[in-house]
Design an enzyme around this catalytic site. Structure first.
Site, mmCIF file in Angstrom:
data_model
loop_
_atom_site.group_PDB
_atom_site.id
_atom_site.type_symbol
_atom_site.label_atom_id
_atom_site.label_comp_id
_atom_site.label_asym_id
_atom_site.label_seq_id
_atom_site.Cartn_x
_atom_site.Cartn_y
_atom_site.Cartn_z
ATOM 1 N N HIS A 23 0.846 -1.208 0.000
ATOM 2 C CA HIS A 23 0.000 0.000 0.000
ATOM 3 C C HIS A 23 0.878 1.253 0.000
ATOM 4 C CE1 HIS A 23 -3.136 -2.610 2.226
ATOM 5 N NE2 HIS A 23 -3.633 -2.368 1.029
ATOM 6 N N LYS A 47 -16.068 -7.066 5.285
ATOM 7 C CA LYS A 47 -14.728 -7.658 5.387
ATOM 8 C C LYS A 47 -14.355 -7.991 6.831
ATOM 9 C CE LYS A 47 -12.190 -6.233 1.277
ATOM 10 N NZ LYS A 47 -10.999 -5.518 0.780
ATOM 11 N N ARG A 99 -1.766 -6.272 -8.144
ATOM 12 C CA ARG A 99 -0.706 -7.236 -7.842
ATOM 13 C C ARG A 99 -0.644 -8.333 -8.889
ATOM 14 N NH1 ARG A 99 -3.058 -7.936 -1.964
ATOM 15 N NH2 ARG A 99 -4.653 -8.633 -3.364
ATOM 16 N N SER A 137 -3.024 -7.949 2.742
ATOM 17 C CA SER A 137 -3.353 -7.724 4.154
ATOM 18 C C SER A 137 -3.886 -8.997 4.810
ATOM 19 C CB SER A 137 -4.396 -6.607 4.292
ATOM 20 O OG SER A 137 -3.850 -5.378 3.896
#
Length: 167
Positions: A23, A47, A99, A137
């Site tokens: 990030h 989430k 990514r 993450s």
């Protein structure tokens, strides 16, 4: 605050649960593309974040501090439709990090939908630096939960916060 047409405001949205070096890399690169950078910390209840919103905002605030010498940076929490938040903060660009190909497929759909909702907002994709391509993450939290070393994936501050959560 009103922004003139020449003022480039970028929004970098994310859950940042937690903020990773990936990030941070996207943040650094995004900061070179704009005069004002808004980091939108998503509430995103679905989430089920490890860190509460206030702590995620605080972590991002600490990371963006050095950028404030160069450009205007704001860290703001948001909930709801991204395009509404983009409009509310006066941004004309959404920055997204990619990514892998799987990220692209999802982000491509999102960019297409956002373009339909507001064609004046550009979505800019920044490819993750190869050294950060595997950092997610979700995986960082799992490694920390199982007692692994996450120092190569996050800042020292985030590493300490993760240790606090899991000890």
């Amino acid at each position: 605050m009103t922004h003139n047409a020449k003022h480039r405001t970028a929004l970098y949205p994310g859950t940042f649960d937690p903020m990773t070096l990936g990030h941070l890399d996207i943040l650094k690169r995004a900061s070179r593309l704009c005069d004002r950078l808004v980091v939108g910390v998503a509430i995103n209840r679905s989430k089920n974040p490890l860190f509460p919103l206030s702590e995620r905002v605080e972590m991002v605030e600490n990371v963006v501090e050095p950028f404030r010498d160069r450009i205007e940076v704001e860290v703001l929490p948001f909930e709801g439709l991204l395009i509404h938040f983009v409009e509310n903060v006066g941004a004309n660009m959404i920055v997204r990090g990619l990514r892998a190909v799987s990220d692209f497929e999802y982000e491509f759909q999102m960019a297409g939908m956002n373009d339909k909702l507001n064609p004046n907002i550009e979505t800019v994709f920044l490819m993750a630096d190869p050294q950060f391509q595997t950092i997610a993450s979700r995986l960082v939290k799992e490694i920390a939960r199982l007692g692994g070393d996450v120092s190569q994936f996050v800042t020292p501050e985030v590493e300490l916060r993760l240790k606090d959560k899991f000890t």
